[in-house]
Design an enzyme around this catalytic site. Structure first.
Site, PDB file in Angstrom:
ATOM      1  N   ASP A  21       0.864  -1.172   0.000  1.00 27.63           N
ATOM      2  CA  ASP A  21       0.000   0.000   0.000  1.00 27.63           C
ATOM      3  C   ASP A  21       0.907   1.230   0.000  1.00 27.63           C
ATOM      4  O   ASP A  21       2.119   1.116   0.203  1.00 27.63           O
ATOM      5  CB  ASP A  21      -0.888  -0.033   1.247  1.00 27.63           C
ATOM      6  CG  ASP A  21      -1.924   1.085   1.265  1.00 27.63           C
ATOM      7  OD1 ASP A  21      -2.290   1.564   0.175  1.00 27.63           O
ATOM      8  OD2 ASP A  21      -2.354   1.484   2.363  1.00 27.63           O
ATOM      9  N   THR A  23      -0.160   4.824   1.387  1.00 31.64           N
ATOM     10  CA  THR A  23      -0.354   5.742   2.504  1.00 31.64           C
ATOM     11  C   THR A  23      -0.035   5.077   3.835  1.00 31.64           C
ATOM     12  O   THR A  23      -0.628   4.063   4.199  1.00 31.64           O
ATOM     13  CB  THR A  23      -1.802   6.272   2.523  1.00 31.64           C
ATOM     14  OG1 THR A  23      -2.076   6.876   1.267  1.00 31.64           O
ATOM     15  CG2 THR A  23      -1.998   7.299   3.630  1.00 31.64           C
ATOM     16  N   GLU A 111      -8.380  13.249   7.523  1.00 33.58           N
ATOM     17  CA  GLU A 111      -9.311  14.127   8.229  1.00 33.58           C
ATOM     18  C   GLU A 111      -8.579  15.039   9.212  1.00 33.58           C
ATOM     19  O   GLU A 111      -8.978  16.187   9.409  1.00 33.58           O
ATOM     20  CB  GLU A 111     -10.380  13.290   8.934  1.00 33.58           C
ATOM     21  CG  GLU A 111     -11.274  12.543   7.944  1.00 33.58           C
ATOM     22  CD  GLU A 111     -12.539  11.994   8.576  1.00 33.58           C
ATOM     23  OE1 GLU A 111     -12.570  11.844   9.813  1.00 33.58           O
ATOM     24  OE2 GLU A 111     -13.494  11.712   7.820  1.00 33.58           O
ATOM     25  N   THR A 263      -2.613   1.155  -4.504  1.00 34.03           N
ATOM     26  CA  THR A 263      -3.129   2.240  -3.674  1.00 34.03           C
ATOM     27  C   THR A 263      -4.511   2.699  -4.117  1.00 34.03           C
ATOM     28  O   THR A 263      -4.895   2.519  -5.273  1.00 34.03           O
ATOM     29  CB  THR A 263      -2.150   3.438  -3.706  1.00 34.03           C
ATOM     30  OG1 THR A 263      -2.695   4.532  -2.959  1.00 34.03           O
ATOM     31  CG2 THR A 263      -1.904   3.908  -5.136  1.00 34.03           C
ATOM     32  N   GLY A 264      -5.225   3.293  -3.197  1.00 35.02           N
ATOM     33  CA  GLY A 264      -6.533   3.858  -3.522  1.00 35.02           C
ATOM     34  C   GLY A 264      -6.430   5.263  -4.083  1.00 35.02           C
ATOM     35  O   GLY A 264      -7.437   5.851  -4.490  1.00 35.02           O
ATOM     36  N   ARG A 319      -6.280   3.735  -7.548  1.00 33.87           N
ATOM     37  CA  ARG A 319      -7.723   3.679  -7.295  1.00 33.87           C
ATOM     38  C   ARG A 319      -8.175   2.245  -7.005  1.00 33.87           C
ATOM     39  O   ARG A 319      -9.215   1.793  -7.461  1.00 33.87           O
ATOM     40  CB  ARG A 319      -8.511   4.272  -8.466  1.00 33.87           C
ATOM     41  CG  ARG A 319      -8.408   5.794  -8.601  1.00 33.87           C
ATOM     42  CD  ARG A 319      -8.844   6.485  -7.332  1.00 33.87           C
ATOM     43  NE  ARG A 319      -9.030   7.923  -7.499  1.00 33.87           N
ATOM     44  CZ  ARG A 319      -8.890   8.810  -6.519  1.00 33.87           C
ATOM     45  NH1 ARG A 319      -8.516   8.403  -5.308  1.00 33.87           N
ATOM     46  NH2 ARG A 319      -9.112  10.084  -6.723  1.00 33.87           N
TER      47      ARG A 319
END
Length: 338
Positions: A21, A23, A111, A263-264, A319
């Site tokens: 991944d 992040t 966030e 990764t997203g 994504r």
């Protein structure tokens, strides 16, 4: 490596591919909100920040002019931008209790970064709620299948004004924005520019729901609270690579281990970070190949047979959902990779 069974060491020694991944693994996982684009086209930047958790450090500029906290509530686009990033947010920023402690935070790094940005100009969640008397009606949590989060607030006890605030991936929010196609293309162009700088880009929107059916507010299956949104801006977050990532990847590659990033994040954000840490580069086999960098959407369209003849399999897959990551592992296993 400490293992219970010696056979596990042999397994570690036989690794041919690493799928990581991005992040928090290859990067520090300490997001900093660096840039934003407002609906008017004005650009917001943060400069001189010293800590990812300290809202008292750093300055917020709008088109290179320092943003004064008192002016935020006087300008609609600024008020809605900061309300969205502060209210559509479950993090907490914790102030030091004495001179020996530092600012800290709890919650998701994304966030936290957004909340710190809002706090820098006096627009944090607690400040906004206490100032306006608004109350939370509904929270639609982030869901990886829809890639967005929404909250619905009643603005004051004596007021019937109800507003939903939404944040999420640009491709998830663009179809929900109340705007023309040429405006959507402009937004996508700006996202590409920000992503190519290594920024993770989120899209923001809001909608007034004063006359909405209560069921449309509380039940996510009714699209009303998350549809026909007014564009509130884009915000770009920077997550610096871990200092040790580039060296670790170089060691893997020297040992014949191929490193993949799954990764997203946006394709250009992922590609920029992958180049910085050496997953992509002139020394990596196939880095200039058409399949070296792909989106999950394109990857998922392919059959297993098509994946089995792909050369090379992607070094960067953007994504991604968990399902896409699993397909990548299965494709490697079918090749006899470990």
């Amino acid at each position: 490596v400490i293992v219970r069974k010696q056979a596990a060491l042999e397994a570690v020694g036989g690794v041919t591919n690493v799928c990581s991944d991005k992040t928090g693994t290859l990067t520090q996982g300490k997001m900093l909100a660096r840039k934003a684009l407002l609906p008017s086209g004005k650009r917001l930047t943060v400069v001189n920040e010293l800590s990812p958790f300290d809202p008292t450090s750093g300055e917020v500029l709008v088109d290179d002019v320092r943003l004064e906290p008192a002016s935020v509530n006087e300008i609609d686009e600024l008020r809605y931008f900061f309300s969205t990033i502060a209210l559509c947010n479950m993090s907490n920023i914790i102030q030091p209790q004495d001179e020996q402690t530092l600012w800290s935070a709890t919650g998701e790094p994304t966030e936290i970064a957004l909340h710190v940005l809002a706090r820098r100009v006096g627009q944090g969640r607690e400040e906004s709620i206490s100032r306006t008397g608004m109350s939370l009606l509904t929270e639609h949590s982030f869901d990886s299948s829809v890639k967005r989060m929404s909250v619905v607030y009643k603005l004051a006890a004596s007021d019937h004004t109800i507003v939903s605030f939404t944040k999420g991936a640009t491709e998830a929010l663009l179809p929900l924005l109340d705007m023309k196609d040429d405006q959507r293309r402009d937004i996508l162009h700006q996202v590409d520019i920000m992503a190519s700088e290594g920024l993770r880009v989120l899209c923001l929107g809001y909608r007034h729901l004063d006359n909405a059916d209560p069921k449309c507010i509380t039940d996510r299956s009714f699209i009303e609270a998350e549809g026909s949104l007014t564009f509130a801006g884009l915000v770009g977050l920077y997550d610096p690579p871990r200092v040790e990532s580039a060296g670790a990847i170089k060691q893997c590659q020297a040992a014949g281990i191929v490193v993949h990033m799954l990764t997203g994040d946006h394709l250009k954000t992922a590609t920029t970070i992958a180049k910085e840490i050496g997953i992509l580069g002139p020394d990596v086999y196939g880095s200039d190949a058409q399949t070296a960098v792909m989106t999950a959407m394109d990857f998922d369209k392919l059959t297993d047979d098509a994946l089995d003849v792909m050369d090379p399999l992607p070094f960067v897959l953007a994504r991604c959902s968990p399902t896409t990551k699993l397909r990548m592992l299965e494709a490697l296993h079918r090749r006899g990779r470990y």
